[in-house]
Design a protein around this motif. Structure first.
Motif, PDB file in Angstrom:
ATOM      1  N   HIS A   1      -2.572  -7.039   5.207  1.00  0.00           N
ATOM      2  CA  HIS A   1      -2.680  -7.354   3.786  1.00  0.00           C
ATOM      3  C   HIS A   1      -2.771  -8.853   3.522  1.00  0.00           C
ATOM      4  N   SER A   2      -2.748  -9.651   4.555  1.00  0.00           N
ATOM      5  CA  SER A   2      -2.815 -11.102   4.372  1.00  0.00           C
ATOM      6  C   SER A   2      -4.084 -11.636   5.012  1.00  0.00           C
ATOM      7  N   ALA A   3      -4.377 -12.893   4.749  1.00  0.00           N
ATOM      8  CA  ALA A   3      -5.543 -13.545   5.338  1.00  0.00           C
ATOM      9  C   ALA A   3      -5.241 -14.014   6.760  1.00  0.00           C
ATOM     10  N   GLU A   4      -3.984 -13.911   7.136  1.00  0.00           N
ATOM     11  CA  GLU A   4      -3.567 -14.357   8.466  1.00  0.00           C
ATOM     12  C   GLU A   4      -4.168 -13.450   9.535  1.00  0.00           C
TER      13      GLU A   4
ATOM     14  N   CYS B   1       0.798  -1.237   0.000  1.00  0.00           N
ATOM     15  CA  CYS B   1       0.000   0.000   0.000  1.00  0.00           C
ATOM     16  C   CYS B   1       0.828   1.283   0.000  1.00  0.00           C
ATOM     17  N   GLY B   2       2.143   1.181   0.185  1.00  0.00           N
ATOM     18  CA  GLY B   2       3.001   2.346   0.149  1.00  0.00           C
ATOM     19  C   GLY B   2       3.134   3.101   1.462  1.00  0.00           C
ATOM     20  N   LYS B   3       2.394   2.695   2.479  1.00  0.00           N
ATOM     21  CA  LYS B   3       2.501   3.358   3.778  1.00  0.00           C
ATOM     22  C   LYS B   3       3.921   3.172   4.306  1.00  0.00           C
ATOM     23  N   SER B   4       4.442   4.186   4.998  1.00  0.00           N
ATOM     24  CA  SER B   4       5.819   4.098   5.481  1.00  0.00           C
ATOM     25  C   SER B   4       5.873   4.177   7.005  1.00  0.00           C
ATOM     26  N   PHE B   5       6.958   3.615   7.548  1.00  0.00           N
ATOM     27  CA  PHE B   5       7.115   3.493   8.990  1.00  0.00           C
ATOM     28  C   PHE B   5       8.532   3.842   9.407  1.00  0.00           C
ATOM     29  N   ARG B   6       8.666   4.221  10.671  1.00  0.00           N
ATOM     30  CA  ARG B   6       9.982   4.562  11.219  1.00  0.00           C
ATOM     31  C   ARG B   6      10.791   3.319  11.558  1.00  0.00           C
ATOM     32  N   GLN B   7      10.108   2.249  11.960  1.00  0.00           N
ATOM     33  CA  GLN B   7      10.816   1.050  12.398  1.00  0.00           C
ATOM     34  C   GLN B   7      10.372  -0.167  11.594  1.00  0.00           C
ATOM     35  N   LEU B   8      11.317  -1.059  11.349  1.00  0.00           N
ATOM     36  CA  LEU B   8      11.025  -2.283  10.611  1.00  0.00           C
ATOM     37  C   LEU B   8      10.001  -3.136  11.342  1.00  0.00           C
ATOM     38  N   SER B   9      10.081  -3.164  12.658  1.00  0.00           N
ATOM     39  CA  SER B   9       9.145  -3.982  13.438  1.00  0.00           C
ATOM     40  C   SER B   9       7.705  -3.506  13.249  1.00  0.00           C
ATOM     41  N   THR B  10       7.500  -2.206  13.119  1.00  0.00           N
ATOM     42  CA  THR B  10       6.155  -1.669  12.899  1.00  0.00           C
ATOM     43  C   THR B  10       5.654  -2.040  11.515  1.00  0.00           C
ATOM     44  N   LEU B  11       6.525  -1.981  10.519  1.00  0.00           N
ATOM     45  CA  LEU B  11       6.156  -2.408   9.169  1.00  0.00           C
ATOM     46  C   LEU B  11       5.780  -3.887   9.165  1.00  0.00           C
ATOM     47  N   SER B  12       6.546  -4.696   9.864  1.00  0.00           N
ATOM     48  CA  SER B  12       6.258  -6.136   9.927  1.00  0.00           C
ATOM     49  C   SER B  12       4.875  -6.400  10.514  1.00  0.00           C
ATOM     50  N   GLN B  13       4.516  -5.664  11.554  1.00  0.00           N
ATOM     51  CA  GLN B  13       3.180  -5.813  12.150  1.00  0.00           C
ATOM     52  C   GLN B  13       2.115  -5.350  11.162  1.00  0.00           C
ATOM     53  N   HIS B  14       2.378  -4.272  10.461  1.00  0.00           N
ATOM     54  CA  HIS B  14       1.427  -3.715   9.502  1.00  0.00           C
ATOM     55  C   HIS B  14       1.127  -4.685   8.366  1.00  0.00           C
ATOM     56  N   ARG B  15       2.137  -5.396   7.900  1.00  0.00           N
ATOM     57  CA  ARG B  15       1.972  -6.308   6.754  1.00  0.00           C
ATOM     58  C   ARG B  15       0.853  -7.325   6.968  1.00  0.00           C
ATOM     59  N   ALA B  16       0.552  -7.662   8.208  1.00  0.00           N
ATOM     60  CA  ALA B  16      -0.494  -8.649   8.503  1.00  0.00           C
ATOM     61  C   ALA B  16      -1.861  -8.204   7.992  1.00  0.00           C
TER      62      ALA B  16
END
Length: 94
Positions: free
Chosen positions: A84-87, A67-82
């Protein structure tokens, strides 16, 4: 004897450089480092410091490919990715 001052507001240990006072001598000793060029913990805490620094800026180097949203920390991006999935690892029990 060292523990007792934690239950009172007595602050008998004063910093000569700035006047700040402390309950324990050990805390005053740690505080004194901010008034010198000595940085005894720089190497041990370098990773934590580098992770923390972006919180003081608008720098967002981690971008979501979906979606192009950006984050300060990789850990926050990793949480966000969920999102976009069925998980759905955190199901609502109510």
């Amino acid at each position: 004897m060292r523990h007792l001052p934690t239950h009172t507001d007595e602050r008998n240990f004063h910093c000569a450089a700035c006047g700040k006072s402390f309950r324990q001598l050990s805390t005053l000793s740690q505080h004194r480092a901010i008034h010198s060029a000595e940085r005894p913990y720089a190497c041990e805490h370098q990773y934590t410091l580098m992770r923390h620094l972006p919180t003081h800026t608008d720098e967002r180097n981690f971008h979501c490919a979906a979606c192009g949203k950006s984050f300060r920390q990789l850990s926050t991006l990793s949480q966000h990715r969920a999102i976009h999935s069925a998980e759905r690892p955190y199901a609502c029990e109510v």
